[in-house]
Design an enzyme around this catalytic site. Structure first.
Site, PDB file in Angstrom:
ATOM      1  CE1 TYR A   1     -12.559 -49.710  10.420  1.00  0.00           C
ATOM      2  CE2 TYR A   1     -12.102 -50.788  12.516  1.00  0.00           C
ATOM      3  CZ  TYR A   1     -11.857 -50.648  11.166  1.00  0.00           C
ATOM      4  OH  TYR A   1     -10.934 -51.454  10.560  1.00  0.00           O
TER       5      TYR A   1
ATOM      6  CB  SER B   1     -10.661 -55.360  11.223  1.00  0.00           C
ATOM      7  OG  SER B   1     -10.065 -55.088  12.461  1.00  0.00           O
TER       8      SER B   1
ATOM      9  CG  ASN C   1     -13.192 -40.783  -1.381  1.00  0.00           C
ATOM     10  OD1 ASN C   1     -12.071 -41.037  -0.923  1.00  0.00           O
ATOM     11  ND2 ASN C   1     -14.288 -40.784  -0.641  1.00  0.00           N
TER      12      ASN C   1
ATOM     13  CB  SER D   1     -11.716 -39.010   1.610  1.00  0.00           C
ATOM     14  OG  SER D   1     -11.551 -40.375   1.915  1.00  0.00           O
TER      15      SER D   1
ATOM     16  CE  LYS E   1     -13.363 -52.454   7.835  1.00  0.00           C
ATOM     17  NZ  LYS E   1     -13.162 -52.374   6.380  1.00  0.00           N
TER      18      LYS E   1
ATOM     19  CB  ILE F   1      -3.777 -52.144   3.178  1.00  0.00           C
ATOM     20  CG1 ILE F   1      -3.573 -51.867   4.674  1.00  0.00           C
ATOM     21  CG2 ILE F   1      -3.559 -53.623   2.887  1.00  0.00           C
ATOM     22  CD1 ILE F   1      -4.572 -52.564   5.578  1.00  0.00           C
TER      23      ILE F   1
ATOM     24  CG  PHE G   1      -7.928 -52.161   0.024  1.00  0.00           C
ATOM     25  CD1 PHE G   1      -7.431 -52.912   1.073  1.00  0.00           C
ATOM     26  CD2 PHE G   1      -7.520 -52.475  -1.264  1.00  0.00           C
ATOM     27  CE1 PHE G   1      -6.541 -53.955   0.850  1.00  0.00           C
ATOM     28  CE2 PHE G   1      -6.634 -53.510  -1.501  1.00  0.00           C
ATOM     29  CZ  PHE G   1      -6.144 -54.257  -0.440  1.00  0.00           C
TER      30      PHE G   1
HETATM   31  C1  UD1 Z   1      -7.515 -50.443  15.711  1.00  0.00           C
HETATM   32  C2  UD1 Z   1      -8.669 -51.400  15.504  1.00  0.00           C
HETATM   33  C3  UD1 Z   1      -8.486 -52.145  14.224  1.00  0.00           C
HETATM   34  C4  UD1 Z   1      -8.400 -51.172  13.105  1.00  0.00           C
HETATM   35  C5  UD1 Z   1      -7.246 -50.237  13.323  1.00  0.00           C
HETATM   36  C6  UD1 Z   1      -7.312 -49.209  12.209  1.00  0.00           C
HETATM   37  C7  UD1 Z   1      -9.772 -52.306  17.434  1.00  0.00           C
HETATM   38  C8  UD1 Z   1      -9.697 -53.291  18.543  1.00  0.00           C
HETATM   39  N1  UD1 Z   1      -8.740 -52.313  16.621  1.00  0.00           N
HETATM   40  O1  UD1 Z   1      -6.360 -51.208  15.996  1.00  0.00           O
HETATM   41  O2  UD1 Z   1      -9.608 -52.980  13.997  1.00  0.00           O
HETATM   42  O3  UD1 Z   1      -8.255 -51.855  11.888  1.00  0.00           O
HETATM   43  O4  UD1 Z   1      -7.362 -49.605  14.601  1.00  0.00           O
HETATM   44  O5  UD1 Z   1      -6.752 -48.019  12.517  1.00  0.00           O
HETATM   45  O6  UD1 Z   1     -10.721 -51.585  17.296  1.00  0.00           O
HETATM   46  N2  UD1 Z   1      -1.045 -47.261  21.316  1.00  0.00           N
HETATM   47  C9  UD1 Z   1      -0.340 -46.494  22.248  1.00  0.00           C
HETATM   48  N3  UD1 Z   1      -0.078 -45.190  21.941  1.00  0.00           N
HETATM   49  C10 UD1 Z   1      -0.469 -44.603  20.776  1.00  0.00           C
HETATM   50  C11 UD1 Z   1      -1.184 -45.395  19.826  1.00  0.00           C
HETATM   51  C12 UD1 Z   1      -1.464 -46.703  20.143  1.00  0.00           C
HETATM   52  O7  UD1 Z   1       0.022 -46.989  23.325  1.00  0.00           O
HETATM   53  O8  UD1 Z   1      -0.204 -43.421  20.574  1.00  0.00           O
HETATM   54  C13 UD1 Z   1      -1.318 -48.668  21.627  1.00  0.00           C
HETATM   55  C14 UD1 Z   1      -2.796 -49.006  21.691  1.00  0.00           C
HETATM   56  O9  UD1 Z   1      -3.286 -48.855  22.989  1.00  0.00           O
HETATM   57  C15 UD1 Z   1      -2.773 -50.473  21.244  1.00  0.00           C
HETATM   58  C16 UD1 Z   1      -1.595 -50.567  20.293  1.00  0.00           C
HETATM   59  O10 UD1 Z   1      -0.790 -49.423  20.561  1.00  0.00           O
HETATM   60  O11 UD1 Z   1      -2.509 -51.302  22.327  1.00  0.00           O
HETATM   61  C17 UD1 Z   1      -2.007 -50.538  18.831  1.00  0.00           C
HETATM   62  O12 UD1 Z   1      -2.889 -49.442  18.615  1.00  0.00           O
HETATM   63  P1  UD1 Z   1      -3.342 -48.990  17.146  1.00  0.00           P
HETATM   64  O13 UD1 Z   1      -2.151 -48.916  16.265  1.00  0.00           O
HETATM   65  O14 UD1 Z   1      -4.176 -47.769  17.301  1.00  0.00           O
HETATM   66  O15 UD1 Z   1      -4.216 -50.203  16.616  1.00  0.00           O
HETATM   67  P2  UD1 Z   1      -5.469 -50.963  17.273  1.00  0.00           P
HETATM   68  O16 UD1 Z   1      -6.189 -50.098  18.233  1.00  0.00           O
HETATM   69  O17 UD1 Z   1      -4.972 -52.277  17.755  1.00  0.00           O
END
Ligand code: UD1
Length: 344
Positions: A152, A127, A34, A36, A156, A14, A83
């Protein structure tokens, strides 16, 4: 007006898109990162798009002495966009101290230094995770903050409290907290985008890598949720749209467009999209199949969340403009560019 801005984490996903929008709007940007979870090559991408090379200093914001030296050497920094943070929910459970240090000490260091160097405002990356599973959807900014499900998420919440208490105590700066929903996509030029380290944890990078054949199939985490198709619902926001909101927020603080010293805005589209809908949208936009399999739920996932973005729409004059289709196409174009460069 002097418009020098410090962007921490400016080579990240971002951050880099925001640097592009800041430079396009006439801001002078100093990036600290950094590296990382990002690469210095990102600076080249930013330069290709904007024809301006931002100042870059490789620095960890945990190092207060070097951070202070940076403010001294780049006199006149008026605003900060913070960020720099660790962001993998699952990893934070195993490395809590690293997350508390990277996500909290860095903010404290910046806030300590702001009065000394007369920086007027800080935009903070928060977030929608702070809402947990909201009782009312779409979720507004005054919805209660729910107990965090991961270190995490907790960082926030704590960072938001630190900002609230600092402003309440009368420290001489303003702050805008931006609560992001799920940022996706890449710059339309495909010069910058998301570069996950190793196996992607987030949905869209996993989708594009699967479409490219790098991953055999996508796991869909659960189809037994209380949603129309059983998969989780999120509010997917285009990263360039998200980046534009930071420029508006910075203008607002530095030009004193608001009396309020602290404001909070949701940044989302207002539209909930399920995992299965997103896969379908990707396939129809690109014409490329994404093999997937339904597996069990992922621990810690929220069932459904999407934003009420009215406060940002009305107060900032900001709206999410890009369509889901164009956003997914931008993610795909970026993935193809990575392949051309033999990166992924
Ligand atoms: C999460 C955090 C968010 C954070 C972000 C950063 C929570 C609730 N949300 O977002 O605060 O800023 O990560 O990385 O903690 N999914 C699949 N298969 C996959 C990957 C994801 O089905 O391989 C689904 C997940 O179950 C979810 C959706 O896709 O329903 C989005 O997942 P993801 O992109 O990981 O984001 P969040 O978990 O919503």
């Amino acid at each position: 007006m002097n418009k020098k801005i410090l962007v921490t984490g400016g080579t990240g996903y971002i951050g880099s898109h925001t640097v592009v929008e800041l430079q396009t709007a006439g801001y002078e940007v100093v990036i600290v990162d950094n590296l990382s979870n990002s690469s210095e090559d990102v600076i080249d991408g930013i330069e290709k798009i904007t024809h301006i090379r931002p100042d870059f200093v490789k620095l960890d914001c945990n190092d207060k002495e070097r951070l202070s030296a940076l403010f001294r050497n780049h006199a006149g920094i008026r605003g900060i966009i913070h960020f720099a943070a660790s962001k993998a929910v699952g990893e934070s459970v195993h490395k809590p101290l690293e997350y508390y240090r990277n996500n909290i000490v860095t903010l404290l260091n910046l806030l300590d230094l702001m009065p000394e160097y007369k920086a007027d405002g800080i935009v903070f990356s928060s977030s929608c995770t702070v809402y947990g599973q909201p009782d009312v959807l779409p979720v507004t900014e005054d919805a209660p903050v729910k107990p965090a499900l991961s270190p995490y998420g907790n960082t926030k919440q704590i960072d938001e409290e630190i900002l609230r208490d600092a402003i309440h105590a009368g420290l001489p700066f303003k702050s805008i907290i931006l609560r992001y929903f799920n940022p996706i996509g890449a710059h339309p030029s495909a010069e910058i985008g998301e570069l996950p380290n190793g196996v992607p944890q987030n949905l869209v990078p996993f989708v594009t890598q699967t479409a490219m054949g790098i991953r055999g199939e996508l796991s869909v985490f659960g189809n037994d949720y209380d949603t129309p198709d059983g998969s989780c619902i999120r509010d997917y926001i285009n990263v360039t749209d998200l980046a534009r909101a930071h420029v508006i927020a910075m203008d607002r603080m530095l030009e004193n467009k608001s009396e309020a010293p602290l404001e909070i805005f949701n940044l989302g589209t207002g539209r909930g999209v399920s995992v299965l809908e997103l896969i379908n949208a990707f396939e129809s936009a690109t014409g490329v199949k994404v093999p997937y399999r339904i597996v069990g739920r992922r621990e810690g996932d929220i069932e459904k969340v999407w934003a009420n973005p009215r406060h940002a729409n009305q107060t900032l004059g900001w709206t999410a403009a890009e369509t889901m289709e164009d956003t997914l196409l931008s993610a795909w174009k970026w993935q193809k560019k990575l392949r051309e460069r033999n990166i992924q």
